[in-house]
Design a protein around this motif. Structure first.
Motif, mmCIF file in Angstrom:
data_model
loop_
_atom_site.group_PDB
_atom_site.id
_atom_site.type_symbol
_atom_site.label_atom_id
_atom_site.label_comp_id
_atom_site.label_asym_id
_atom_site.label_seq_id
_atom_site.Cartn_x
_atom_site.Cartn_y
_atom_site.Cartn_z
ATOM 1 N N GLU A 14 -6.663 3.708 -8.271
ATOM 2 C CA GLU A 14 -7.935 3.497 -7.593
ATOM 3 C C GLU A 14 -9.064 3.430 -8.616
ATOM 4 N N THR A 40 0.230 3.629 3.183
ATOM 5 C CA THR A 40 0.568 3.217 4.543
ATOM 6 C C THR A 40 1.902 2.491 4.636
ATOM 7 N N LYS A 93 -8.412 0.312 -3.074
ATOM 8 C CA LYS A 93 -7.245 1.109 -2.712
ATOM 9 C C LYS A 93 -6.182 0.995 -3.790
ATOM 10 N N GLU A 94 -5.422 2.071 -3.921
ATOM 11 C CA GLU A 94 -4.279 2.010 -4.824
ATOM 12 C C GLU A 94 -3.268 1.010 -4.267
ATOM 13 N N ALA A 95 -2.739 0.158 -5.136
ATOM 14 C CA ALA A 95 -1.813 -0.871 -4.681
ATOM 15 C C ALA A 95 -0.631 -0.955 -5.629
ATOM 16 N N GLU A 131 2.194 -0.642 4.236
ATOM 17 C CA GLU A 131 1.937 -2.030 4.615
ATOM 18 C C GLU A 131 2.186 -2.950 3.419
ATOM 19 N N ASP A 182 0.862 -1.180 0.000
ATOM 20 C CA ASP A 182 0.000 0.000 0.000
ATOM 21 C C ASP A 182 0.899 1.230 0.000
#
Length: 288
Positions: A53, A4, A63-65, A6, A1
């Protein structure tokens, strides 16, 4: 992500490959391989693949990934693998430099399987005490090529449906164990037998028993699939009448020459191992 930081990463596996590796496109991210003393053994800058997104199938937005998928050269004595981003370390896995060990216990050659599930079992250990992840692969050609049948397992067994394995009398299984960085593998000691998969399908036209005039054109259409051959067509499909004999071949057959009377039309599939009745329909031909 990217927002964040993560990260969720699948285990790293070492795979044998004769292909020439193309270095990833350099970017602000990097995979770093380190030795037991923390020394840098290799650094591979890259640009992660991304997805903007967009509408989610349910409420809200996806979510953008950013996606990481790299094939890198295997370097001896790797003790840790680090993924760095613009903000620092995103992911790190540490493992001792010793290879894990794995050994298949079943099946190990000579078995002949039918329709029942195949239980694959193995033993495994790691001298450094690292947790292990396992992949199971199948070869229908005595090891010339392999295809995955079970991935990222934590147990030392897997149940495989033989319907998902191409028929073969030269079958092998290979189990690979990863400690997060290093990989060991074991192959069945001998060949085993996976029987021929029978084709399956149906007549989709006519949809039910039907009556036609003797000068009327009728279209027969079938849909038959064979796991080993794929969708069947041409000479692999035959249309038979119990009155007129062989009518024609193929997934679609059109005729206006049925003799008058009641016909039991059979769709028969040939897969190179035999012929199999797939479906039948009744067609009655009258004078007018």
């Amino acid at each position: 992500d990217p927002l964040t930081g993560e990260v969720s990463m699948l285990p790293v596996f070492v795979i044998p490959s004769e292909a020439e590796l193309t270095p990833p496109e350099p970017g602000s991210y990097a995979v770093i391989l380190r030795g037991t003393g923390g020394e840098e053994l290799g650094r591979y800058p890259f640009v992660p693949g991304g997805m903007e997104e967009g509408p989610a199938p349910f409420e809200g937005h996806e979510k953008e990934a950013a996606y990481i998928a790299l094939l890198l050269p295997n370097i001896r004595d790797i003790a840790s693998l680090v993924v760095e981003g613009p903000g620092g370390i995103l992911y790190q896995v540490d493992a001792g430099i010793n290879l894990p060990a794995v050994q298949i216990t079943s099946p190990n050659g000579g078995e002949e399987f039918g329709e029942n599930p195949i239980m694959v079992t193995w033993t495994a250990s790691d001298p450094d005490g690292d947790p292990l992840i396992f992949n199971v692969e199948y070869s229908a050609d005595n090891g010339a090529s392999w295809e995955p049948v079970a991935l990222f397992l934590t147990d030392t067994q897997a149940t495989i449906d033989p319907m998902n394995l191409p028929a073969s009398d030269m079958g092998l299984l290979r189990v690979s164990a990863s400690d997060g960085i290093h990989t060991a593998s074991d192959t069945s000691d001998g060949l085993f037998f996976i029987p021929n998969h029978l084709p399956a399908g149906e007549i989709i036209a006519p949809t039910a028993d039907t009556t036609i005039a003797s000068d009327q054109t009728v279209t027969f259409q079938g849909q038959v699939y064979d796991y080993d051959l794929g969708a069947l067509d041409g000479d692999n499909l035959q249309w038979w009448s119990d009155r007129d004999g062989l009518l024609g071949n193929g997934a679609v057959f059109v005729t206006a020459s049925l003799s008058q009377g009641l016909h039991e039309i059979n769709l028969v599939a040939h897969d190179g191992q035999g012929e199999y009745l797939i479906d039948q329909v009744i067609v009655t031909v009258v004078s007018t």
